[in-house]
Design an enzyme around this catalytic site. Structure first.
Site, short mmCIF file in Angstrom:
data_model
loop_
_atom_site.label_atom_id
_atom_site.label_comp_id
_atom_site.label_asym_id
_atom_site.label_seq_id
_atom_site.Cartn_x
_atom_site.Cartn_y
_atom_site.Cartn_z
N GLN A 311 -14.02 0.12 12.38
CA GLN A 311 -12.58 0.51 11.59
C GLN A 311 -11.69 1.13 12.98
O GLN A 311 -12.32 2.58 12.78
CB GLN A 311 -11.98 0.81 10.50
CG GLN A 311 -11.13 0.98 9.63
CD GLN A 311 -11.40 1.09 7.95
OE1 GLN A 311 -12.08 2.00 7.58
NE2 GLN A 311 -10.69 -0.17 7.63
N GLU A 330 -4.81 7.74 4.21
CA GLU A 330 -3.71 6.88 4.63
C GLU A 330 -3.00 6.59 2.80
O GLU A 330 -2.23 5.82 2.28
CB GLU A 330 -4.53 5.52 3.75
CG GLU A 330 -4.08 4.14 3.41
CD GLU A 330 -5.08 3.22 3.34
OE1 GLU A 330 -5.52 2.84 4.58
OE2 GLU A 330 -4.54 2.33 2.68
N TYR A 353 -3.77 -3.67 5.97
CA TYR A 353 -4.40 -3.37 5.29
C TYR A 353 -4.67 -2.76 6.94
O TYR A 353 -3.71 -2.85 7.79
CB TYR A 353 -5.45 -5.16 5.38
CG TYR A 353 -5.53 -5.52 4.76
CD1 TYR A 353 -6.14 -5.31 3.60
CD2 TYR A 353 -4.80 -7.22 4.55
CE1 TYR A 353 -6.03 -6.02 2.70
CE2 TYR A 353 -4.65 -8.12 3.62
CZ TYR A 353 -5.66 -7.59 2.18
OH TYR A 353 -5.42 -8.08 1.42
N ARG A 354 -5.79 -1.63 6.73
CA ARG A 354 -5.86 -1.18 8.27
C ARG A 354 -5.90 -1.60 9.57
O ARG A 354 -4.99 -1.69 10.33
CB ARG A 354 -7.00 -0.27 7.58
CG ARG A 354 -7.01 0.47 6.29
CD ARG A 354 -7.87 1.53 6.62
NE ARG A 354 -8.03 2.72 5.80
CZ ARG A 354 -8.74 3.33 5.22
NH1 ARG A 354 -9.98 3.28 5.91
NH2 ARG A 354 -8.25 4.66 4.55
N ASP A 355 -6.28 -2.92 9.54
CA ASP A 355 -5.83 -3.71 10.86
C ASP A 355 -5.07 -4.00 11.07
O ASP A 355 -4.95 -3.40 12.68
CB ASP A 355 -7.67 -4.38 11.02
CG ASP A 355 -7.56 -5.84 9.52
OD1 ASP A 355 -7.07 -5.49 8.82
OD2 ASP A 355 -8.30 -6.41 10.01
#
Ligand SMILES: Cc1cc2nc3c(=O)[nH]c(=O)nc-3n(C[C@H](O)[C@H](O)[C@H](O)COP(=O)(O)OP(=O)(O)OC[C@H]3O[C@@H](n4cnc5c(N)ncnc54)[C@H](O)[C@@H]3O)c2cc1C
Length: 560
Positions: A311, A330, A353-355
């Site tokens: 991540q 975040e 989403y983070r990705d």
């Protein structure tokens, strides 16, 4: 930030108008293309690992593959002779390790926690944004489950996710009883949204949630019966010669000596690997996060899962340079901060989403819409002053004391100035395979926390790791109580087998693992007196001269 004057003025001028703007949307097929083109996991830099339990099958970045294939720093001739006996050896003094140690404390078993630095020098202490638990009135474990699995691209191990979400409320109750002060409103826990949560579900202690959790766990362990070995790093696990783990060889960094521990059960809780700084990324992780647990478990024959997935948290600091890579939580985005490119335009839903968010930032920079600092670093703006505009004056100061403190030291006030951010290596999505009781594939060896893989699939949601370490740290403790066996012989048979296998493969790198410290730190593993060595064996000469060193380890807290 005088160098960015024009851009800062433009951002300020459009702030009011952007306040009511809806976030840019993206359908799933465009999101897949975005990930494939820009996310670091998709660069095709993986290769198959050549030695070990999944040789020829496990694919991961070559930096990780070299680590797994590396030889042990122990000399070729080293007879482990236990100088310490305990019932349970917990390796790693972060959240997962201490949650397990506390669960074990009334069992009558003797517990020893060995940790590389000091108890609490860990990623847990650095966690900012919060912990997920479906405690809201319109929420449920089922909904938490669905969010987690969608976020993890459906690659999560379903049974582990089920336990995570079902045991979330008891985990929060346990932490609260121990003394953690989660933020509250008059209606109950204050809940924030996170990237990928379908309803606000994140409990927090301002932006220092990990510090508060670690404070409480550390106090409880300090006042309990567990034996604590600070400055003791595991460099090898020991086994009984028949596949059961029975102890570990530790390196005492102060005495510069090896200590062999005989244990009836071993828990690996060594955390992640951000300090490997994969692909040249900066990291948000603490000094001890060098992936040691992966190496130790691998040499015992344990499978690793999802190790091709890391991540990269979207918002690592870029400016000032002194704190490059450190996290901007975040929660800043969940409270309304927007991401803007050099043209002052939004380019992604900040709560995606983070990705996806990380890939979108990398795309903006790669395609020339990034902001360049005087030192040549690149990033995009995170418009933090919007938080007060959206949530009310003073919210930032109240909710983000850590962030304010960190940036004000450098003359930047996040309540009036945006921050420059770029993805930072943050979390090891994959790791050691475990079952529902946190047991690894090797008898006698349990694993919990960031060192494990499978729970989060290939993309972890905010707040699910703090939950993971409490739920599975406690599960590991309970499972050890029920399954612990009598003491067994302490040998290095697994290491001998691994070394024989290495001899059959040519062209392996000469590096040793576990690495213990990041290469950038200058800290290293060296012994005051080398133990018995075969004539001509030079295993230790690469680690530094015998006779000690004048090097003083830097204080890992000083950078925070
Ligand atoms: C800046 C930051 C912010 C974060 N924010 C959040 C958040 O808001 N919410 C959330 O859910 N997650 C968050 N995370 C992730 C989360 O904090 C971690 O994944 C989690 O705390 C890991 O806990 P752990 O016990 O597995 O590992 P750690 O807490 O890292 O503990 C591992 C311990 O093992 C020790 N160790 C390592 N190798 C050895 C060895 N060879 N021998 C002995 N000891 C060893 C380490 O020194 C350390 O003490 C954040 C992470 C970071 C870095």
């Amino acid at each position: 930030m005088d160098w960015a004057g024009d851009q800062l003025r433009q951002i300020e001028a459009t702030r009011r108008q952007r306040l009511d703007e809806s976030a840019p949307k993206m359908d799933d097929s465009k999101a897949s293309t975005l990930l494939e083109n820009f996310h670091p996991d998709f660069k095709g830099l993986e290769r198959l690992v050549q030695v070990g339990p999944q040789a020829g099958k496990l694919k991961c970045l070559s930096e990780i593959a070299e680590l797994l294939e590396a030889d042990s720093p122990l000399p070729a001739v080293f007879e482990p002779s236990p100088t310490l006996e305990t019932d349970v050896l917990v390796v790693g003094g972060g959240g997962a390790g201490l949650a397990a140690a506390l669960t074990l404390q009334n069992s009558g078993l003797q517990v020893t926690v060995a940790t590389k630095l000091r108890i609490g020098d860990a990623n847990t202490l650095m966690a900012e944004g919060g912990i997920q638990a479906a405690v809201g009135s319109n929420d449920s474990p089922r909904r938490h489950y669905a969010d987690t699995v969608v976020g993890g691209h459906g690659k999560n191990v379903p049974e582990l996710v089920r336990l995570l979400v079902e045991e979330a409320r008891p985990a929060i109750d346990w932490l609260t009883q121990l003394g953690v002060h989660f933020g509250r409103t008059e209606k109950g826990y204050e809940l924030k949204p996170g990237g990928g949560t379908s309803t606000p579900r994140v409990l927090s202690c301002q932006d220092v949630t990990g510090l508060e959790i670690m404070r409480v766990l550390r106090d409880a362990v300090f006042h309990g019966p567990a034996q604590l070995l600070e400055g003791h790093s595991a460099v090898e696990l020991c086994d009984d010669g028949e596949g059961r783990v029975t102890g570990a060889v530790l390196w005492n960094s102060e005495a510069k000596e090896l200590v062999t521990v005989s244990a009836r059960a071993v828990l690996l809780a060594t955390g992640g690997s951000g300090q490997l700084r994969l692909q040249g990324f900066a990291t948000s992780n603490h000094l001890g996060a060098t992936g040691d647990g992966l190496v130790l478990a691998w040499r015992q024959g344990c499978s690793l899962v999802h190790l091709d997935s890391f991540q990269y948290h979207p918002t690592g600091s870029v400016f000032p340079e002194a704190i490059a890579g450190q996290l901007v939580t975040e929660s800043a985005r969940s409270m309304g901060a927007q991401l803007l490119n050099a043209e002052g335009k939004r380019f992604i839903d900040e709560l995606s989403y983070r990705d996806r968010v990380a890939a979108a930032i990398i795309r903006e920079v790669s395609e020339g819409r990034g902001v360049t600092t005087p030192a040549g670093r690149q990033g995009v703006w995170l418009d933090t002053p919007l938080i007060d505009k959206r949530q009310g004056e003073g919210t930032l100061a109240r909710q983000f004391p850590g962030m304010i403190h960190r940036f004000k030291k450098y003359g930047i006030d996040p309540s009036t100035q945006p921050l420059l951010v770029y993805p930072t290596l943050h979390y090891q999505n994959g790791g050691v395979a475990i079952d529902q009781e946190a047991r690894t594939e090797r008898e006698g060896l349990w694993a919990a926390g960031e060192v494990t893989g499978g729970l989060h699939g290939t993309n972890r949601l905010m707040g699910n790791s703090l939950l993971d370490i409490i739920v599975f740290g406690r599960r590991a403790g309970e499972s050890i109580i029920s399954n612990i066996k009598d003491r067994g012989p302490v040998t290095l048979s697994a290491l001998s087998r691994f070394r024989k296998e290495r001899e059959t493969v040519s062209g392996l790198s000469q590096q040793k693992a576990p690495q213990l410290y990041p290469t950038v730190s200058g800290m290293k593993f060296e012994l005051k007196q080398a133990p018995l060595e075969k004539p001509g064996d030079d295993s230790f000469s690469q680690q530094g001269s015998a006779g000690g060193s004048s090097f003083e380890p830097p204080d890992p807290f000083s950078a925070r």
